[in-house]
Structure formats: C-alpha cells, structure tokens
Design a protein around this motif. Structure first.
Motif, short mmCIF file in Angstrom:
data_model
loop_
_atom_site.label_atom_id
_atom_site.label_comp_id
_atom_site.label_asym_id
_atom_site.label_seq_id
_atom_site.Cartn_x
_atom_site.Cartn_y
_atom_site.Cartn_z
N GLU A 287 54.39 -19.42 -106.28
CA GLU A 287 55.63 -19.29 -107.02
C GLU A 287 55.28 -19.16 -108.49
O GLU A 287 54.22 -19.59 -108.92
N ASN B 271 61.77 -22.47 -103.05
CA ASN B 271 60.86 -21.44 -102.56
C ASN B 271 59.58 -22.04 -102.00
O ASN B 271 59.12 -21.67 -100.91
N ALA B 272 58.98 -22.97 -102.74
CA ALA B 272 57.73 -23.58 -102.31
C ALA B 272 57.92 -24.38 -101.03
O ALA B 272 57.08 -24.34 -100.13
N TYR C 250 71.99 -26.64 -108.26
CA TYR C 250 71.05 -26.73 -107.15
C TYR C 250 70.95 -28.14 -106.57
O TYR C 250 70.40 -28.33 -105.50
N ASN D 172 60.04 -23.87 -98.64
CA ASN D 172 60.14 -22.94 -97.52
C ASN D 172 58.79 -22.36 -97.12
O ASN D 172 58.50 -22.18 -95.94
N LEU D 173 57.95 -22.09 -98.10
CA LEU D 173 56.64 -21.50 -97.83
C LEU D 173 55.60 -22.50 -97.34
O LEU D 173 54.66 -22.14 -96.64
N ASP E 227 57.32 -18.43 -112.65
CA ASP E 227 58.51 -18.20 -113.45
C ASP E 227 58.06 -17.85 -114.86
O ASP E 227 56.90 -18.05 -115.20
N LYS F 147 64.48 -23.63 -108.58
CA LYS F 147 64.28 -22.49 -107.68
C LYS F 147 62.87 -22.53 -107.09
O LYS F 147 62.67 -22.23 -105.91
N GLY F 148 61.90 -22.92 -107.91
CA GLY F 148 60.52 -23.01 -107.44
C GLY F 148 60.36 -24.02 -106.32
O GLY F 148 59.62 -23.78 -105.36
#
Length: 191
Positions: free
Chosen positions: A71, A108-109, A157, A111-112, A73, A104-105
């Motif tokens: 990830e 995303n992280a 969030y 999920n990955l 930004d 957001k990071g």
C-alpha cells in the motif's frame, strides 16, 4: 513458525498514533515497529532506530510500477508506503508489529494480508480542538489546515473498524504487555 500480529494504528493526524506506538514499544521491547518506505528526506525528529526506509521519488515510483508496494499514499509531494518485501520478512516470525497507517491503507492492507498474518486495525480519534492544542504544544500549529483537511473523511471510516476491538485490545495487551494499567486505552480508542 507462527503468524505475526500486525496492529495498524490509524486515525486523524494529531490523534496520538505515534505517541501510542512509542509508549507500547518502550514498555514492551519485544514489540517491533514495522518500517515503511518514503520519498521524503530524513528529518531531525525521525526515530533513531529508523522509522522509514528513505528512497528517492523515482525509486518509489519504480517500486509502484513493479507492484512491490502493499500500500502507499502521497502526502504533500512525498510517497509513503509499506512494501510487500517488508511484510514477507515479518509474516511468520511470531512478532508483534506496530505501524501507523492511513485509514484507507489499513482497510486495503487488512484485505491483502488476512491469510498471511493476524491484522488488527485500531482507529484513534480526538476532537479538532485537541488536534489544535497538540500542534500548538509541538510548535507545529502551521500544519493545522493540513492536518484537519482530511479529518471528516477519516472519521467516516471509523464504523468500518471492529466494534469489539476495544475489548480485544484490553485482553491482548493485558496478557502480552507490561502496561500496568491497560484501561489507559479506554480514554484513547474510540470504536
């Protein structure tokens, strides 16, 4: 080999993410700070043991192009991000890793990485008034507009974070930490 536990601390700028991370690492030397890459130059207030792997903007963009970043930004004109290689190095060490990351990071992280290691996102929040007071204490009040610009979006969030995280944190840090009063978190985390 056991899975590592990765605690991503996120929230608004000035919420106390690095203060919390530094306190946890100071009280628990076995905890580790997960290094990330940045294209910004080193600053005087960077951690002595390293908080970032400093690379040029061109090198960072090459890592993005080669899909080497988990990830990333951009803040100001500088890139910040966690590389897949850094995660791979720590995934099965059994370490407790701490990292400040954008909201957001974290999503995303998580999920990955969910199959590779235990990932817990923690959202810290404080009022705009508190952010202003903290920036004033740090003599960085000139950064107020920059810190408050994403505040509303970051706060939006918060519902995506686990509603049970507060109880998990109390339990986890009571078992695995030398923190004398784990209820310190009750005043710090908003979930």
């Amino acid at each position: 080999m056991s899975k590592s536990s990765l605690f991503f601390i996120s929230g608004s700028g000035g919420a106390g993410k690095n203060t919390l991370i530094n306190a946890l690492i100071t009280q628990n030397p076995e905890y580790k700070f997960l290094l990330s890459h940045t294209s910004r130059p080193k600053r005087v207030d960077d951690r002595k043991e390293g908080q970032y792997i400093h690379v040029t903007k061109e090198e960072f963009e090459e890592k993005i192009k080669n899909k080497e970043m988990l990830e990333y930004d951009i803040f100001g004109e500088n890139y910040y991000g966690v590389s897949k290689e850094t995660i791979k190095e720590h995934a099965t060490t059994g370490d407790v890793l701490l990292k400040d990351l954008t909201v957001k990071g974290v999503i995303n992280a998580k999920n990955l990485l969910q199959d590779k290691m235990s990932v817990i996102g923690i959202f810290l929040t404080v009022s705009k008034k508190t952010i202003k007071e903290r920036l004033k204490q740090r003599k960085t009040l000139h950064l107020l507009k920059e810190k408050l610009k994403p505040y509303k979006e970051e706060q939006s969030y918060m519902p995506l974070y686990s509603p049970h995280i507060w109880f998990l944190l109390i339990f986890y840090f009571t078992l695995h930490s030398k923190i004398k009063n784990p209820f310190f978190f009750s005043n710090t985390f908003t979930v």
